[in-house]
Structures are given as C-alpha cells and as structure tokens.
Design a protein around this motif. Structure first.
Motif, PDB file in Angstrom:
ATOM      1  N   LYS A   8       0.827  -1.216   0.000  1.00 38.08           N
ATOM      2  CA  LYS A   8       0.000   0.000   0.000  1.00 38.08           C
ATOM      3  C   LYS A   8       0.857   1.260   0.000  1.00 38.08           C
ATOM      4  O   LYS A   8       0.559   2.235  -0.701  1.00 38.08           O
ATOM      5  N   VAL A   9       1.920   1.251   0.794  1.00 37.96           N
ATOM      6  CA  VAL A   9       2.811   2.416   0.875  1.00 37.96           C
ATOM      7  C   VAL A   9       3.503   2.634  -0.468  1.00 37.96           C
ATOM      8  O   VAL A   9       3.574   3.766  -0.958  1.00 37.96           O
ATOM      9  N   LEU A  10       4.011   1.568  -1.057  1.00 39.45           N
ATOM     10  CA  LEU A  10       4.677   1.709  -2.352  1.00 39.45           C
ATOM     11  C   LEU A  10       3.730   2.261  -3.410  1.00 39.45           C
ATOM     12  O   LEU A  10       4.095   3.167  -4.164  1.00 39.45           O
ATOM     13  N   HIS A  11       2.513   1.742  -3.453  1.00 40.52           N
ATOM     14  CA  HIS A  11       1.533   2.254  -4.419  1.00 40.52           C
ATOM     15  C   HIS A  11       1.216   3.721  -4.151  1.00 40.52           C
ATOM     16  O   HIS A  11       1.024   4.499  -5.086  1.00 40.52           O
ATOM     17  N   ALA A  12       1.176   4.108  -2.887  1.00 48.84           N
ATOM     18  CA  ALA A  12       0.865   5.494  -2.530  1.00 48.84           C
ATOM     19  C   ALA A  12       1.934   6.477  -3.004  1.00 48.84           C
ATOM     20  O   ALA A  12       1.651   7.651  -3.189  1.00 48.84           O
ATOM     21  N   VAL A  13       3.168   5.989  -3.199  1.00 47.96           N
ATOM     22  CA  VAL A  13       4.245   6.873  -3.671  1.00 47.96           C
ATOM     23  C   VAL A  13       4.605   6.605  -5.132  1.00 47.96           C
ATOM     24  O   VAL A  13       5.641   7.050  -5.622  1.00 47.96           O
ATOM     25  N   GLY A  14       3.736   5.857  -5.820  1.00 49.48           N
ATOM     26  CA  GLY A  14       3.931   5.634  -7.243  1.00 49.48           C
ATOM     27  C   GLY A  14       4.873   4.500  -7.598  1.00 49.48           C
ATOM     28  O   GLY A  14       5.441   4.479  -8.691  1.00 49.48           O
ATOM     29  N   LEU A  15       5.044   3.560  -6.690  1.00 53.54           N
ATOM     30  CA  LEU A  15       5.924   2.420  -6.922  1.00 53.54           C
ATOM     31  C   LEU A  15       5.149   1.123  -6.781  1.00 53.54           C
ATOM     32  O   LEU A  15       4.014   1.116  -6.318  1.00 53.54           O
ATOM     33  N   ARG A  16       5.779   0.031  -7.181  1.00 50.07           N
ATOM     34  CA  ARG A  16       5.170  -1.275  -6.975  1.00 50.07           C
ATOM     35  C   ARG A  16       6.252  -2.270  -6.607  1.00 50.07           C
ATOM     36  O   ARG A  16       7.414  -2.108  -6.977  1.00 50.07           O
ATOM     37  N   LEU A  17       5.861  -3.303  -5.932  1.00 49.95           N
ATOM     38  CA  LEU A  17       6.765  -4.376  -5.545  1.00 49.95           C
ATOM     39  C   LEU A  17       6.876  -5.343  -6.711  1.00 49.95           C
ATOM     40  O   LEU A  17       5.875  -5.670  -7.353  1.00 49.95           O
ATOM     41  N   SER A  18       8.081  -5.788  -7.030  1.00 49.83           N
ATOM     42  CA  SER A  18       8.255  -6.775  -8.095  1.00 49.83           C
ATOM     43  C   SER A  18       9.389  -7.718  -7.723  1.00 49.83           C
ATOM     44  O   SER A  18      10.154  -7.447  -6.800  1.00 49.83           O
ATOM     45  N   VAL A  19       9.480  -8.791  -8.456  1.00 47.85           N
ATOM     46  CA  VAL A  19      10.504  -9.801  -8.213  1.00 47.85           C
ATOM     47  C   VAL A  19      11.293  -9.990  -9.499  1.00 47.85           C
ATOM     48  O   VAL A  19      10.725  -9.992 -10.594  1.00 47.85           O
ATOM     49  N   ALA A  20      12.601 -10.147  -9.379  1.00 44.34           N
ATOM     50  CA  ALA A  20      13.462 -10.350 -10.535  1.00 44.34           C
ATOM     51  C   ALA A  20      14.432 -11.486 -10.224  1.00 44.34           C
ATOM     52  O   ALA A  20      14.722 -11.745  -9.051  1.00 44.34           O
ATOM     53  N   PRO A  21      14.925 -12.146 -11.241  1.00 49.18           N
ATOM     54  CA  PRO A  21      15.902 -13.215 -10.996  1.00 49.18           C
ATOM     55  C   PRO A  21      17.153 -12.638 -10.320  1.00 49.18           C
ATOM     56  O   PRO A  21      17.582 -11.529 -10.648  1.00 49.18           O
TER      57      PRO A  21
END
Length: 104
Positions: A83-96
């Motif tokens: 929620k916090v990341l979305h509120a600041v215009g970011l998103r959680l992601s996973v990478a190799p």
C-alpha cells in the motif's frame, strides 16, 4: 548532480525521492544490502519525502498504523508495504537473482 553548497543533503535526498525512478533505484540499492533495518529506514525516507500524512491518506492506513510500521522497531506486513509503495507511485516486483557463474 551538482547541488548548491548551502543546500543540505537531506533536502537533496527528499527532492530526489519524490521522483519514482529515483526512489525505486534507491530502494533497490538498499535492498541489495540484505539488511531489513536499512530497507525500513529507506522506505521511511521515501515516505517522508512524499509527506507522511499524504502517504497515509493515499495508502488508506491509519496515522498510527503507518508510524508504527515504519518506526525503527517496525515490522510492516507485506500488505502495508504494498500500500505504501503504491501510494508513492511504486510497486513491488521480483526479478531473478544475478549469480556469479564461477561460484555456481
């Protein structure tokens, strides 16, 4: 980035962290350290740059919930971080993970 000598580091950091690309790079670099406490500090800095009250409103979290989650002893849930990341215009992601092939 050349900042005027009378401008503080904190002011420069806050301004930079309002840019989603800069904030994402900053959080990504801190996550590479593998220190949960450092990630929490970095996330708190990003939130402060956007304004704690504004992030609380956008994330639809209670004031005390966000402060508690992001304080030095905080342990935010994945839902809160998302929620916090979305509120600041970011998103959680996973990478190799990048591994050194010589040690694999």
């Amino acid at each position: 980035m050349n900042a005027p000598r009378d401008k503080s580091y904190a002011d420069s950091l806050n301004k930079a962290l309002t840019d989603p690309a800069e904030a994402a790079a900053y959080l990504d670099a801190v996550m590479e350290l593998g220190e949960p406490a450092a990630v929490l500090v970095a996330l708190r800095q990003v939130v402060k740059a956007h304004g704690m009250a504004e992030v609380t409103r956008r994330a639809e979290l209670g004031d005390k919930s966000l402060f508690k989650a992001l304080n030095e002893n905080g342990n935010p849930t994945l839902d809160t971080v998302n929620k916090v990341l979305h509120a600041v215009g970011l998103r959680l992601s996973v990478a190799p993970a990048v591994h050194d092939t010589e040690h694999a």
